[in-house]
Write a protein that holds these residues in place. Structure first.
Motif, short mmCIF file in Angstrom:
data_model
loop_
_atom_site.label_atom_id
_atom_site.label_comp_id
_atom_site.label_asym_id
_atom_site.label_seq_id
_atom_site.Cartn_x
_atom_site.Cartn_y
_atom_site.Cartn_z
N VAL A 1 0.83 -1.20 0.00
CA VAL A 1 0.00 0.00 0.00
C VAL A 1 0.87 1.25 0.00
N LYS A 2 1.95 1.24 0.76
CA LYS A 2 2.82 2.40 0.87
C LYS A 2 4.22 2.05 0.37
N PRO A 3 5.00 3.05 -0.05
CA PRO A 3 6.24 2.74 -0.77
C PRO A 3 7.45 2.35 0.06
N TYR A 4 7.48 2.69 1.38
CA TYR A 4 8.72 2.50 2.11
C TYR A 4 8.53 1.81 3.46
N HIS A 5 9.61 1.13 3.88
CA HIS A 5 9.78 0.66 5.25
C HIS A 5 10.85 1.52 5.92
N LEU A 6 10.68 1.76 7.22
CA LEU A 6 11.73 2.37 8.02
C LEU A 6 12.34 1.26 8.87
N HIS A 7 13.65 1.08 8.77
CA HIS A 7 14.34 0.04 9.52
C HIS A 7 15.16 0.67 10.66
N LEU A 8 14.96 0.14 11.85
CA LEU A 8 15.71 0.56 13.02
C LEU A 8 16.50 -0.64 13.54
N PHE A 9 17.57 -0.36 14.30
CA PHE A 9 18.45 -1.44 14.71
C PHE A 9 18.85 -1.27 16.17
#
Length: 414
Positions: free
Chosen positions: A78-86
């Motif tokens: 549905v949406k274009p991006y993922h935000l990845h945190l570590f």
């Protein structure tokens, strides 16, 4: 944006200098977050996100200023991006593999939450340690709820006094360059207001009128069509006030549109920006303002000065009455001004609040303090073409990312 072949894309400017290169050491990050992920304790994950720093991958956008990376979602999302945190640079290194871009920043919730709010419409999910065996996937709203603790039940505004904003390491670096020739300096201030504030952009005339019309429409939605003259008069008065504020150096106005138990809570704020140029003599611009404000105080005036890592600010409280032009001469008003010295000491920002709720002064101060501590300095470098001794408006500045404006340091100094 990178081209279509790039596996990683930037979204928004959110840092001040090139980040650190990833060195896969497990001790750089949040052990509490790593433990919460390993045990699958989502509540503990939220606590770690609120209290600790999280590792965030960044990219250089090409002009020397880095920004947070986001990653494309699978086709059909549905949406274009993922935000990845570590949880650590080790888990970030495992995820990046042989990718050439290996820079990171440590972020606390005070800079992470505004980023997610600004770009939430483009984010499908937030994934923590995506390459790890104990990764956790969160929705945007769920992440924001974890980052923002619930306010007390007796707080009708939904805003509570939690002003211990953290300053990132990148921000501290940028703030440390303001005394250097060509270093960063404050070129603006951003108000990160919650959704129940309606903002009017004073330097955009067409947009300003549209925003005023929308505010009047929202505030008079319960009135009948016969109230059209009232709406027209209210629009004209708001436009007049906005015009005067813009002429006096105002950059933005905002109105609190939060219904109370019996009536709307009335509070508005105008942001002024004053480019004053290099300091003359031994006194700073803010000190001169403080001396002037303190010279002839009224009986109900209160002037205080607070020192923070990102600069000092004044809070000036006074009582007055409304304008005779609209029959408000008998209406008491509480005025709360915050004067903040921008990094580089060549500009001063002023947040001017006004409310008729003088009977709940402490509650209003609590709310306005929260607004102040949610602001961010917009930092930039002077143009190479501008004279080094010129005032900020004499030449364009190379824009840089934001850093918390008057904010208290976090214990870890991140």
């Amino acid at each position: 944006m990178n081209d279509e072949s790039s596996p990683v894309r930037p979204l928004g400017s959110d840092s001040e200098r090139p980040g650190l290169t990833v060195d896969p050491q497990a001790d750089v990050g949040s052990p509490a977050l790593a433990l919460a992920l390993a045990t699958g304790d989502r509540a503990a994950v939220g606590e770690a996100l609120r209290d600790d720093a999280v590792v965030v991958p960044i990219l250089d956008r090409g002009d020397g200023t880095p920004q947070i990376q986001v990653f494309p979602t699978p086709e059909g999302s549905v949406k274009p991006y993922h935000l990845h945190l570590f949880s650590s640079t080790q888990t970030l290194g495992e995820f990046l593999g042989d990718a050439p871009d290996r820079a990171f920043s440590l972020r606390r919730r005070d800079s992470l939450a505004p980023f997610i709010k600004r770009h939430g419409d483009a984010l499908q999910q937030i994934v923590i340690d995506p390459a790890g065996p104990s990764h956790v996937t969160l929705g945007v709203d769920e992440t924001l709820a974890l980052l923002d603790p619930q306010p007390p039940a007796d707080d009708p505004t939904g805003l509570f006094d939690e002003t211990g904003a953290g300053i990132s390491g990148e921000a501290l670096h940028a703030l440390g360059t303001v005394e250097d020739p060509g270093g960063y300096r404050g070129i603006g201030i951003e108000m990160n207001l919650p959704d129940h504030w309606a903002i009017i952009e004073l330097d955009e005339p067409e947009q300003r009128e549209r925003q005023i019309r929308e505010i009047v429409k929202q505030q008079t939605v319960k009135l009948s069509d016969r109230s059209a003259p009232l709406r027209r008069d209210l629009r004209e008065k708001m436009i007049e006030v906005a015009d005067k504020a813009e002429a006096a150096g105002g950059k933005a106005m905002a109105y609190l549109l939060l219904p109370g138990q019996e009536a709307t809570l009335a509070l508005n704020v105008t942001l002024y920006w004053h480019d004053l140029g290099p300091e003359a003599g031994s006194a700073s611009h803010l000190q001169r303002i403080q001396d002037r404000l303190g010279a002839n105080p009224g009986p109900d005036d209160a002037l205080t000065r607070t020192e923070t890592l990102s600069g000092p600010f004044l809070r000036h409280i006074r009582l007055t009455h409304g304008s005779e032009e609209v029959g408000g001469q008998d209406v008491p008003l509480l005025l709360i001004d915050y004067w903040a010295e921008a990094p580089g000491k060549q500009s001063v920002a002023r947040l001017a609040f006004s409310t008729p709720h003088v009977g709940i002064r402490d509650e209003m101060l609590r709310l306005t303090d929260k607004v102040l501590f949610s602001t961010e300095w917009i930092l930039g470098r002077p143009s190479e073409d501008a004279p080094t001794d010129a005032a900020p408006e004499a030449g364009p500045a190379e824009p840089g990312p934001a850093t918390p404006a008057p904010a208290t340091p976090s214990p870890a100094g991140v």
